[in-house]
Design a protein around this motif. Structure first.
Motif, mmCIF file in Angstrom:
data_model
loop_
_atom_site.group_PDB
_atom_site.id
_atom_site.type_symbol
_atom_site.label_atom_id
_atom_site.label_comp_id
_atom_site.label_asym_id
_atom_site.label_seq_id
_atom_site.Cartn_x
_atom_site.Cartn_y
_atom_site.Cartn_z
ATOM 1 N N ALA A 552 0.856 -1.185 0.000
ATOM 2 C CA ALA A 552 0.000 0.000 0.000
ATOM 3 C C ALA A 552 0.892 1.235 0.000
ATOM 4 O O ALA A 552 2.097 1.156 0.302
ATOM 5 C CB ALA A 552 -0.934 0.012 1.210
ATOM 6 N N PHE A 553 0.309 2.374 -0.339
ATOM 7 C CA PHE A 553 1.070 3.621 -0.300
ATOM 8 C C PHE A 553 0.130 4.791 -0.032
ATOM 9 O O PHE A 553 -1.090 4.709 -0.206
ATOM 10 C CB PHE A 553 1.852 3.845 -1.598
ATOM 11 C CG PHE A 553 1.008 4.215 -2.794
ATOM 12 C CD1 PHE A 553 0.735 5.550 -3.097
ATOM 13 C CD2 PHE A 553 0.500 3.235 -3.631
ATOM 14 C CE1 PHE A 553 -0.044 5.884 -4.201
ATOM 15 C CE2 PHE A 553 -0.271 3.560 -4.736
ATOM 16 C CZ PHE A 553 -0.543 4.889 -5.025
ATOM 17 N N ASP A 573 -4.561 -4.390 1.108
ATOM 18 C CA ASP A 573 -4.167 -5.032 2.353
ATOM 19 C C ASP A 573 -4.519 -4.092 3.515
ATOM 20 O O ASP A 573 -3.904 -3.043 3.679
ATOM 21 C CB ASP A 573 -2.666 -5.330 2.346
ATOM 22 C CG ASP A 573 -2.237 -6.187 3.521
ATOM 23 O OD1 ASP A 573 -2.337 -5.698 4.664
ATOM 24 O OD2 ASP A 573 -1.803 -7.336 3.299
ATOM 25 N N GLU A 574 -5.518 -4.472 4.311
ATOM 26 C CA GLU A 574 -6.020 -3.582 5.366
ATOM 27 C C GLU A 574 -4.968 -3.323 6.435
ATOM 28 O O GLU A 574 -4.880 -2.209 6.962
ATOM 29 C CB GLU A 574 -7.291 -4.172 5.996
ATOM 30 C CG GLU A 574 -8.507 -4.083 5.107
ATOM 31 C CD GLU A 574 -8.800 -2.655 4.690
ATOM 32 O OE1 GLU A 574 -8.846 -1.760 5.558
ATOM 33 O OE2 GLU A 574 -8.951 -2.423 3.468
ATOM 34 N N VAL A 581 -1.285 4.846 7.921
ATOM 35 C CA VAL A 581 -1.844 6.016 8.596
ATOM 36 C C VAL A 581 -0.967 6.399 9.780
ATOM 37 O O VAL A 581 -0.624 7.569 9.985
ATOM 38 C CB VAL A 581 -3.294 5.745 9.053
ATOM 39 C CG1 VAL A 581 -3.834 6.914 9.855
ATOM 40 C CG2 VAL A 581 -4.187 5.489 7.848
ATOM 41 N N TRP A 582 -0.574 5.378 10.574
ATOM 42 C CA TRP A 582 0.310 5.647 11.702
ATOM 43 C C TRP A 582 1.685 6.136 11.229
ATOM 44 O O TRP A 582 2.244 7.081 11.799
ATOM 45 C CB TRP A 582 0.481 4.380 12.534
ATOM 46 C CG TRP A 582 -0.691 4.026 13.381
ATOM 47 C CD1 TRP A 582 -1.645 3.092 13.125
ATOM 48 C CD2 TRP A 582 -1.049 4.598 14.649
ATOM 49 N NE1 TRP A 582 -2.572 3.037 14.136
ATOM 50 C CE2 TRP A 582 -2.230 3.948 15.083
ATOM 51 C CE3 TRP A 582 -0.484 5.585 15.454
ATOM 52 C CZ2 TRP A 582 -2.839 4.254 16.299
ATOM 53 C CZ3 TRP A 582 -1.097 5.888 16.655
ATOM 54 C CH2 TRP A 582 -2.255 5.234 17.064
ATOM 55 N N ASP A 604 -13.591 4.241 5.566
ATOM 56 C CA ASP A 604 -12.249 4.181 6.137
ATOM 57 C C ASP A 604 -12.072 5.086 7.348
ATOM 58 O O ASP A 604 -10.943 5.310 7.794
ATOM 59 C CB ASP A 604 -11.203 4.572 5.077
ATOM 60 C CG ASP A 604 -10.987 3.485 4.041
ATOM 61 O OD1 ASP A 604 -11.136 2.314 4.402
ATOM 62 O OD2 ASP A 604 -10.688 3.814 2.882
ATOM 63 N N LEU A 605 -13.157 5.596 7.908
ATOM 64 C CA LEU A 605 -13.032 6.549 9.013
ATOM 65 C C LEU A 605 -12.365 5.932 10.234
ATOM 66 O O LEU A 605 -11.703 6.625 11.008
ATOM 67 C CB LEU A 605 -14.410 7.098 9.390
ATOM 68 C CG LEU A 605 -15.126 7.913 8.301
ATOM 69 C CD1 LEU A 605 -16.387 8.526 8.859
ATOM 70 C CD2 LEU A 605 -14.219 8.991 7.721
#
Length: 844
Positions: A552-553, A573-574, A581-582, A604-605
């Motif tokens: 992901a990016f 990929d969740e 995000v972190w 996605d909140l």
């Protein structure tokens, strides 16, 4: 400075309280305090525990009557549970309105109450809490004289009158004031005399029972009557609450010691401190432990049943475990600062070599400091912090037994380890512990605990004369002070080494535009992502931040202090998306910036809520469901006639693959330039495409021909999953036939429907869907006003009206921002990125 003012005030009050305690108890030794605690009669302790249970039972009436005041009824057991948990945590940790309000919100929302109803219950409970304290304090000050040596003792009568008048005015307010009181934007209706009397009475009984618990534990020598004791108790409680120190720790004790010391009780400081220590354990610590067990059992049961409790469990338990880990670290440090009980040391002397005892004491304090540091990692959901915390909790339990048979500490640490063990799934981040950023609040908290441990060493061993030889003294009977000093130095060294490691860690690379290799790496993720908006990464004007495994990016740009990510993390990929995000937040905060996520989707909140970010609605996105799209019906008559007419005039659409676009650029450039001159606009960016040949050559193109003349074009965003199709850059000749844009949209939707796409994305309408109601947030009201009256600056309403004629489904879009940032500046930075600079914000 506003954010730092609260923590700094609390630390300042704590330091002042510790200084006062040291001055007031200058002749007291730790052994005398411990001796008094262990000399308490069993029946007094049992009665104190029963009164504590009665006090917490009375506290449930706050919630019962609060729910009755809004006409709600819930099962008795449920209300009792919620009230007990909220007060057990808020009493022990302080910040009552924030902590108890948050807990009530979580539980009452699950019970079916609305946000407004929860707010009314919290307000009712808070008012009852303070009204009872004011009533009890005011009446006590009027009837019972306070020691004349206490500061402001001369204001006893005026203070008592004022404090008594507040609940009296509340009791008679409904008779005097018929209309609701205006408090900023809220209206507060005064209760009837019966409801008000119930509030004051319950609050006064609650505080009276709390005072009675401590009164039972106090030494007989200071017993001058419950009324006199109550006067000092309520003043100390008010001082502790106003100080904002968690639980009033230190402040409450200092005022109590000063109050009783000023009445001729010199020499009884040790028994008074012992009674206060026992009171802390019985009235605060025992309910906190019980509430912790109740919460863990309740939420574990909720997870097994897959109930609606899982979101609350996922969001709140990591910071909850972080807080308990912080407390456990403090317990180990405080234990290392005091000497073990002589009886237990006598047992150890016969079964344990002295080097093992010394090493255990030293290592236990180092483990305590490590737990303080790891607490931040748990809050940040780091997998490494979870594993290390489990190991260190168990190690700390073993060391507690080896250093003094402290089975109480060992039990606490073991229970926390048992509670933490099944929660591995909550700590999913694979980031390094050294990547975690420490906010000023966390730094102050760690330093405050270390400072309290230092004070406790000085207090416990102030009778010991310091010398250089003290550091190297090892003994079962006389080695308490040397052990405490060595342990304190070891804990401090751990903290300094961790801080040094953070200071010398490698500097993160500065943002840079992506290379062709990075774009090729991102392209498969873009194509397989559900949102076509991911194709904006192909503009190559934003930095790409990949996760470690490349699953992901995030694409982002920096403007001022704002690090703005365009949309949600891209990838399927969740775990990788959540970690990004972190990672992005840590990256921005280490650079002193504000991490933002622009145009995030409702599904996605949770990615942002669990990192503690706030969500601000910024508009709505129009998406047409292609399965049911057609031009039939009266509502589509105008569009149907426009398309049919243009087809008769020789207009047609052609889809060109990406590899054929480069050859068309010379024919597309004049159309783009003419369109921009006619509109009087300049190229935007960030969330919108620009006429860049390299960018356009990376996506397919829709061309509109009228006979043999090219009159319009638009580049296409097409996902391989067929979830969504969209367009970005759309230009047409200024003097072309009317309805070209309508023709292009209709033809593209019909083509996408035939290709099997589910949705067609028409893009966002900024500020759409914001409410201008009286109780709406200020940003929502301002945005709604701009949407309705800001046509001079941007065609907000016109854009929404145009897209609405295609009968789309409007989905909200949000801006995710950290708490406490300057929102106007952030919005200005985002607007600057989109407009291509500050000059673009004042030009079209």
């Amino acid at each position: 400075m506003r954010r730092l003012a609260g923590p700094l005030l609390s630390v300042g009050m704590l330091c002042l309280a510790l200084w006062a305690l040291r001055a007031l108890a200058s002749e007291v030794s730790y052994r005398e305090v411990a001796r008094y605690v262990h000399s308490l009669e069993n029946h007094d302790i049992i009665l104190a525990v029963l009164l504590t249970a009665a006090s917490y039972g009375v506290m449930t009436l706050y919630d019962w009557f609060g729910l009755a005041s809004i006409g709600k009824r819930l099962p008795r057991a449920q209300v009792t549970l919620i009230s007990f948990i909220s007060y057990a945590f808020s009493n022990a940790l302080g910040m009552a309105l924030l902590i108890s309000g948050s807990i009530r919100y979580r539980f009452y929302i699950q019970a079916g109450l609305s946000t407004a109803e929860v707010a009314k219950v919290v307000l009712y409970c808070t008012l009852s809490f303070w009204l009872g304290l004011f009533a009890l304090t005011g009446v006590t000050l009027l009837l019972v004289p306070v020691p004349p040596f206490i500061p402001l003792a001369g204001l006893r009568i005026p203070a008592g009158i004022v404090l008594t008048l507040i609940p009296l005015l509340w009791l008679g307010g409904s008779r005097l004031i018929r209309k609701p009181l205006r408090v900023w934007r809220w209206g507060v209706s005064l209760p009837s005399p019966l409801v008000a009397a119930r509030q004051v009475l319950v609050g006064a009984i609650d505080w009276g029972l709390a005072a009675w618990v401590l009164y039972l534990l106090m030494p007989n020598e200071v017993d001058t009557g419950f009324g006199h004791f109550l006067a000092i108790f309520v003043l100390a409680q008010i001082a502790g609450l106003v100080s904002h120190v968690p639980g009033g720790l230190g402040v409450f004790e200092a005022v109590m010691l000063a109050g009783f010391g000023a009445t001729g009780n010199q020499g009884l400081e040790a028994p008074i401190l012992g009674a206060l220590a026992a009171y802390r354990l019985i009235y605060y610590f025992l309910p906190l432990c019980a509430a912790t067990v109740v919460v863990l059992l309740r939420e574990a049961r909720g997870l097994r049943r897959k109930s609606l409790l899982a979101p609350w469990f996922t969001e709140l338990l990591p910071p909850f475990f972080a807080g308990l880990t912080l407390v456990s670290g403090a317990v180990l440090l405080f234990s290392g600062a005091t000497s073990a009980l002589p009886g237990r040391m006598e047992v150890l002397r016969h079964v344990l070599p002295l080097p093992v005892l010394e090493a255990s004491h030293f290592l236990a304090s180092m483990v305590g400091m490590c737990l303080l540091i790891l607490a931040r990692g748990l809050q940040r959901r780091l997998d490494a912090a979870y594993v290390l915390t489990l190991v260190l909790l168990l190690l700390g339990a073993v060391l507690s037994l080896l250093k003094g048979i402290d089975y109480e500490e060992a039990t606490l640490l073991s229970l926390l380890a048992l509670a933490l063990a099944p929660a591995h799934q909550l700590f999913y981040r694979r980031a390094s512990l050294f990547s975690a950023t420490f906010s000023m609040g966390w730094i102050i908290a760690i330093l405050a605990v270390l400072g309290c441990a230092t004070w406790l060493v000085m207090f416990s061993y102030k009778h010991v004369e310091y010398s250089n030889n003290l550091w190297w003294e090892f003994s079962f009977y006389h080695g308490g002070a040397p052990r405490a000093l060595r342990a304190l130095v070891g804990a401090t060294a751990v903290g300094l080494l961790f801080a040094l490691a953070n200071l010398i860690r490698p500097v993160r690379p500065t943002p840079h535009l992506p290379t062709e290799t990075e774009l090729d790496r991102a392209l498969p993720l873009i194509k397989h992502y559900s949102s076509a908006q991911a194709h904006l990464a192909l503009m190559a004007d934003k930095t790409l931040l990949f996760d470690d495994e490349g699953k992901a990016f995030v694409m982002y740009d920096v403007e001022g202090r704002s690090w703005v990510a365009m949309g949600d993390p891209i990838g399927n990929d969740e775990d990788a998306r959540r970690e990004l995000v972190w990672s992005f937040r840590d990256l921005a905060e280490r650079a002193g910036g504000w991490p933002l996520f622009y145009q995030v989707r409702p599904e996605d909140l949770d990615l942002y809520l669990e990192t503690g970010m706030n969500l601000i609605k910024i508009g709505e996105e129009a998406r047409v469901e292609l399965g049911g799209f057609n031009l039939d019906g009266k509502s589509k008559k105008v569009l149907r006639n426009t398309v049919n007419k243009l087809k008769r005039d020789g207009m047609r659409m052609e889809i060109v693959p990406a590899d054929a676009v480069a050859a068309l650029i010379p024919r597309l450039k004049p159309i783009s330039d003419a369109w921009m001159r006619d509109k009087g606009v300049r190229e935007k960016g960030f969330s919108l495409g620009t006429f860049d040949p390299r960018y356009l050559a990376r996506t397919p193109m829709a061309l509109v021909w009228q006979n043999d003349q090219l009159v319009a074009f638009a580049n296409l965003f097409l996902t391989d999953s067929k979830d969504e199709a969209s367009i970005d850059l759309m230009r047409h000749v200024p003097d072309g036939t009317a309805g070209i844009m309508d023709f292009m949209f209709i033809e593209l939707m019909q083509w996408a429907k035939g290709e099997g796409f589910r949705w067609f994305n028409l893009g966002m309408a900024p500020l759409s869907g914001l409410q201008n109601r009286r109780n709406a947030p200020l940003w929502s009201r301002l945005g709604a006003m701009l949407f309705g009256r800001g046509e001079r600056f941007y065609n907000f309403r016109g854009l929404h009206k145009y897209k609405d004629k295609f009968d789309p489904e409007w989905e909200p879009r949000y801006l995710a921002v950290p708490a406490g940032i300057a929102l106007p500046l952030v919005l200005a930075n985002v607007a600057s990125l989109i407009s291509g600079g500050l000059s673009g914000m004042v030009r079209r």
